[in-house]
Design an enzyme around this catalytic site. Structure first.
Site, PDB file in Angstrom:
ATOM      1  CG  ASN A   4     -37.569  55.050  61.488  1.00  0.00           C
ATOM      2  OD1 ASN A   4     -37.080  56.130  61.217  1.00  0.00           O
ATOM      3  ND2 ASN A   4     -37.428  54.475  62.681  1.00  0.00           N
ATOM      4  CE  LYS A  17     -28.166  37.037  52.744  1.00  0.00           C
ATOM      5  NZ  LYS A  17     -27.602  37.090  51.408  1.00  0.00           N
TER       6      LYS A  17
END
Ligand code: C5P
Length: 406
Positions: free
Chosen positions: A216, A295
């Site tokens: 955030n 990934k």
């Protein structure tokens, strides 16, 4: 960097004794002036081998004193007049020889004379040593330093690192900004002296795979300001920081973490050893239930991957639930976008904390200033918009008032 004028109204006598670190004293004088202080420079003969009074005069905006035989002061007593006006004398750099003079109470040069002639209870003496590491660790210097500290001088540093002579070790003068911050801290009221304060700050990062994650926009600035303000107020401070690139405030122990779980695991064993816990971190509420070890790749199907999420532990609520003997005084933060006060009141009760500090999320994230509402059992107090360090200092004072006497 400070544009708060933290030293406004302070008159500082800046003394230079002989050493290569005199080059840093020029910058230090500028930092003091920028922070609002008036600066009177006094230089020993030795220091003038390294830097000229002309430079120091230009930076401080005042003629420099170099001699006790200077006829400028009306009664011809520079050593008395200079120290009577000063809020502090800061000797930076302080050479080994100058510290020896102080230890012996010698007065052969104006700077040593005025340190001796200062009213010790009204005019503190701060000394920033600067010398080769062998000189710093020599028994004679150790003795002299112990003596001047016993006589009431405050040490600024020294630091550790590369030395002008090419050696590495203790004895380096602190950097100008460090000296400035230590002097600013010196003048702050010691309302948290002897207390241990634990602070969380910044965002958390919840990994999705080895290269991606959920985070955030919390900048960590408010939490870092609180850690700094608590340290300035005399507390021993531990700062558990999520991923931010802010410098560690001076004197603060910092533990870096990434995820909410790591923050929780760092905080829980520390909390019982602290008197105050201030949770400013913007901890992610959820994390991917299992981060992929590899990934995650596009598979060409046009389908976005789906993640199962799981809830993170509420660190503040967990600390607030500790048994009373182990529980620090807990301060929570709430960044809201609407109904700030109502939400803050509800959150204080839900988390079980005595003090909740509320602010308007979009008006604080990443900014240098903020407005705070302090909500406790007695009601609400507002701290009007100011820079975050000013607010943090006020908050440190408000917390200190609420703590049980040690
Ligand atoms: O519930 P909310 O995230 O709005 O609460 C904010 C307060 O709770 C802040 O003090 C924050 O640091 C703390 N908190 C926490 N652990 C969480 C979530 C929030 O310590 N998992």
């Amino acid at each position: 960097m400070t544009d708060r004028l933290d030293l406004a109204g302070r008159h500082i006598v800046l003394g230079l004794s002989g050493g290569v670190a005199c080059y840093k004293a020029a910058d230090f004088a500028r930092e003091l002036v920028k922070a609002g202080a008036t600066v009177q420079v006094v230089m020993t003969e030795g220091s003038q081998q390294f830097i000229t009074p002309v430079t120091m005069q230009a930076l401080s905006g005042r003629p420099v004193y170099t001699s006790q035989w200077d006829t400028r002061p009306a009664a011809n007593m520079a050593h008395i007049d200079l120290s009577r006006e000063a809020d502090a004398i800061v000797v930076a750099p302080a050479s080994a020889d100058f510290i020896a003079q102080l230890a012996q109470g010698r007065a052969g040069e104006l700077l040593a004379l005025l340190c001796l002639a200062r009213p010790v209870d009204r005019c503190p003496l701060l000394v920033a040593p600067a010398m080769n590491r062998e000189m710093w660790s020599h028994p004679a210097t150790r003795r002299n330093v112990a003596q001047i500290v016993a006589d009431g001088a405050h040490l600024l540093g020294p630091g550790h690192g590369d030395q002008a002579c090419g050696e590495v070790g203790d004895g380096r003068m602190l950097e100008p900004a460090e000296l400035r911050d230590d002097l600013i801290a010196f003048f702050q009221p010691k309302v948290l002296s002897g207390r241990h304060v634990l602070v969380t700050a910044g965002p958390t990062f919840e990994a999705i795979d080895p290269v991606r994650g959920i985070t955030n926009l919390s900048s960590g600035k408010m939490g870092f300001a609180i850690a700094r303000a608590a340290a300035e107020a005399g507390a021993q401070v531990t700062l558990v920081a999520g991923p931010v690139s802010l410098p560690t405030p001076r004197g603060v122990r910092r533990i870096d973490v990434l995820s909410a779980l790591q923050m929780h695991d760092a905080v829980m064993p520390l909390a019982p050893h602290h008197d105050v816990f201030v949770a400013t971190a913007a901890v992610a509420d959820w994390r991917p239930a299992a981060a992929s070890e590899r990934k995650i790749k596009k598979d060409g199907s046009g389908q976005a991957p789906a993640f199962e999420m799981t809830e993170n532990p509420d660190i503040l609520a967990a600390v607030a639930r500790l048994p009373e003997a182990e529980r620090p005084y807990c301060v929570g933060f709430a960044a809201e976008s609407h109904d700030v006060l109502d939400n803050a009141r509800a959150k204080r009760l839900r988390k079980g904390v005595p003090l909740l500090v509320a602010n308007h999320g979009p008006a604080t994230f990443g900014r240098d200033d903020n407005t705070l509402l302090l909500v406790d059992a007695d009601g609400v107090a507002e701290m009007p918009r100011a820079d975050k360090l000013t607010l943090a200092r006020a908050l440190a004072g408000a917390i200190a008032q609420r703590l049980p006497r040690p």
